[in-house]
Motif scaffolding. Structure first.
Motif, short mmCIF file in Angstrom:
data_model
loop_
_atom_site.label_atom_id
_atom_site.label_comp_id
_atom_site.label_asym_id
_atom_site.label_seq_id
_atom_site.Cartn_x
_atom_site.Cartn_y
_atom_site.Cartn_z
N PRO A 17 0.83 -1.21 0.00
CA PRO A 17 0.00 0.00 0.00
C PRO A 17 0.87 1.26 0.00
O PRO A 17 2.05 1.23 0.34
CB PRO A 17 -0.81 -0.11 1.29
N TYR A 18 0.27 2.38 -0.38
CA TYR A 18 1.01 3.64 -0.45
C TYR A 18 0.14 4.78 0.07
O TYR A 18 -1.09 4.69 0.10
CB TYR A 18 1.47 3.94 -1.87
N MET A 19 0.79 5.87 0.48
CA MET A 19 0.05 7.04 0.93
C MET A 19 -0.52 7.78 -0.27
O MET A 19 0.01 7.70 -1.38
CB MET A 19 0.94 7.97 1.77
N VAL A 20 -1.62 8.48 -0.07
CA VAL A 20 -2.24 9.28 -1.12
C VAL A 20 -2.64 10.63 -0.54
O VAL A 20 -2.85 10.76 0.67
CB VAL A 20 -3.49 8.59 -1.73
N LEU A 21 -2.75 11.63 -1.39
CA LEU A 21 -3.24 12.94 -0.97
C LEU A 21 -4.76 12.98 -1.14
O LEU A 21 -5.29 12.58 -2.17
CB LEU A 21 -2.58 14.05 -1.80
N ASP A 22 -5.44 13.46 -0.11
CA ASP A 22 -6.89 13.44 -0.04
C ASP A 22 -7.43 14.86 -0.26
O ASP A 22 -7.42 15.70 0.64
CB ASP A 22 -7.31 12.90 1.33
N ALA A 23 -7.92 15.12 -1.48
CA ALA A 23 -8.45 16.45 -1.81
C ALA A 23 -9.72 16.76 -1.03
O ALA A 23 -9.98 17.93 -0.70
CB ALA A 23 -8.71 16.54 -3.31
N ILE A 24 -10.51 15.75 -0.73
CA ILE A 24 -11.74 15.97 0.05
C ILE A 24 -11.39 16.40 1.47
O ILE A 24 -12.03 17.28 2.05
CB ILE A 24 -12.60 14.70 0.07
N ALA A 25 -10.35 15.80 2.03
CA ALA A 25 -9.91 16.20 3.38
C ALA A 25 -9.44 17.65 3.37
O ALA A 25 -9.67 18.39 4.34
CB ALA A 25 -8.79 15.28 3.86
N ASP A 26 -8.78 18.08 2.29
CA ASP A 26 -8.38 19.48 2.16
C ASP A 26 -9.61 20.39 2.26
O ASP A 26 -9.61 21.38 3.01
CB ASP A 26 -7.71 19.71 0.80
N PHE A 27 -10.62 20.08 1.49
CA PHE A 27 -11.86 20.88 1.46
C PHE A 27 -12.48 20.91 2.86
O PHE A 27 -12.86 21.98 3.37
CB PHE A 27 -12.82 20.28 0.44
N ARG A 28 -12.58 19.74 3.50
CA ARG A 28 -13.21 19.66 4.82
C ARG A 28 -12.41 20.44 5.86
O ARG A 28 -12.98 21.23 6.64
CB ARG A 28 -13.32 18.19 5.25
N GLU A 29 -11.10 20.25 5.88
CA GLU A 29 -10.27 20.91 6.89
C GLU A 29 -10.25 22.42 6.67
O GLU A 29 -10.27 23.21 7.63
CB GLU A 29 -8.86 20.36 6.86
N LEU A 30 -10.22 22.87 5.42
CA LEU A 30 -10.25 24.31 5.14
C LEU A 30 -11.56 24.91 5.62
O LEU A 30 -11.59 26.00 6.20
CB LEU A 30 -10.09 24.55 3.64
N THR A 31 -12.66 24.18 5.39
CA THR A 31 -13.97 24.66 5.84
C THR A 31 -14.02 24.78 7.35
O THR A 31 -14.54 25.74 7.92
CB THR A 31 -15.08 23.72 5.34
N GLU A 32 -13.45 23.76 8.04
CA GLU A 32 -13.43 23.79 9.49
C GLU A 32 -12.60 24.96 10.02
O GLU A 32 -12.93 25.55 11.04
CB GLU A 32 -12.87 22.47 10.03
#
Length: 247
Positions: A232-247
């Protein structure tokens, strides 16, 4: 056909170290805003017109934001300003708790700040040869600023090393850049790195287009190597970016 063969031969020819040293002879010096008081001239510009007055108004707004304890100050950075000499300016804002969150381009965070955090430099392009010549010398150009491509590849390899060290799971850009800051605390060569200081001051940095920079090469290598080995490998989560920025 002859022209193609000539270009291919030039691309595969040994790098002319003397010529490369000539082109990479003058480092970009980042402005030190702690060495002078710019307030009088900015205050005077507020009574002028055009962009000068805009700067004066923006300064007033920023001062109001800093005075309002309930106001979140978001610093948004374009990459070319960092390479152009503003990198230490942004770092000072973080060092003095004048910024709460940062949104930046991949170039700002990786190709410029993290790159210099590893000990590499940007250079003034005192002359600009044709692109084929720069390519043959492994020199990258940002307008009138140069980067040594070999040093940029070292930056890519370091991004790959960080990715390989992490638990293989999704990460927001903020979470991954925090790991970059942690790496600079342990291995960096520049105290005034924005990524390093943001880690130390717990200021989140978001980069929605993170792979739109040289970091993309390091992360692609991480993913390809892991896939070939069946791990397995790490990936960048664009949805997490959106959620964390909103928070």
């Amino acid at each position: 056909m002859t022209d193609t063969l000539t270009k291919t031969a030039a691309a595969n020819a040994p790098i002319n170290d003397t010529r490369k040293a000539e082109l990479l002879s003058k480092q970009v010096k980042h402005i030190d805003i702690t060495s002078f008081d710019a307030r009088p001239i900015v205050d005077a510009m507020a009574d002028m017109s055009f962009t000068s007055r805009d700067l004066g108004r923006a300064t007033k707004i920023y001062n109001d934001m800093l005075a309002d304890k309930d106001c979140t100050v978001c610093l948004v950075i374009a990459g070319s300003t960092s390479a152009g000499g503003c990198m230490d300016l942004y770092a000072e804002l973080v060092r003095n708790n004048m910024v709460d969150v940062i949104v930046a381009t991949g170039a700002t965070i990786v190709d410029m700040d993290f790159f210099e955090g590893l000990g590499h430099k940007h250079y003034q392009a005192l002359e600009i040869p044709d692109d084929d010549t720069l390519r043959s010398l492994y020199i990258d150009r940002i307008y009138d600023t140069y980067i040594d491509e070999e040093q940029l590849q070292d930056c890519d390899f370091t991004i790959n090393k960080i990715a390989e060290s992490l638990e293989p799971k999704p990460y927001s850009s903020r979470a991954f850049i925090r790991e970059m800051g942690k790496y600079l605390v342990e291995h960096g060569k520049k105290d005034n790195s924005l990524v390093k200081l943001a880690y130390e001051h717990d200021v989140p940095i978001f980069c929605p287009a993170f792979v739109d920079s040289s970091a993309g090469f390091g992360l692609v290598k991480h993913q390809v190597d892991a896939a070939k080995e069946g791990r397995p490998y790490m990936v960048l989560d664009a949805i997490a970016d959106f959620r964390e920025l909103t928070e």
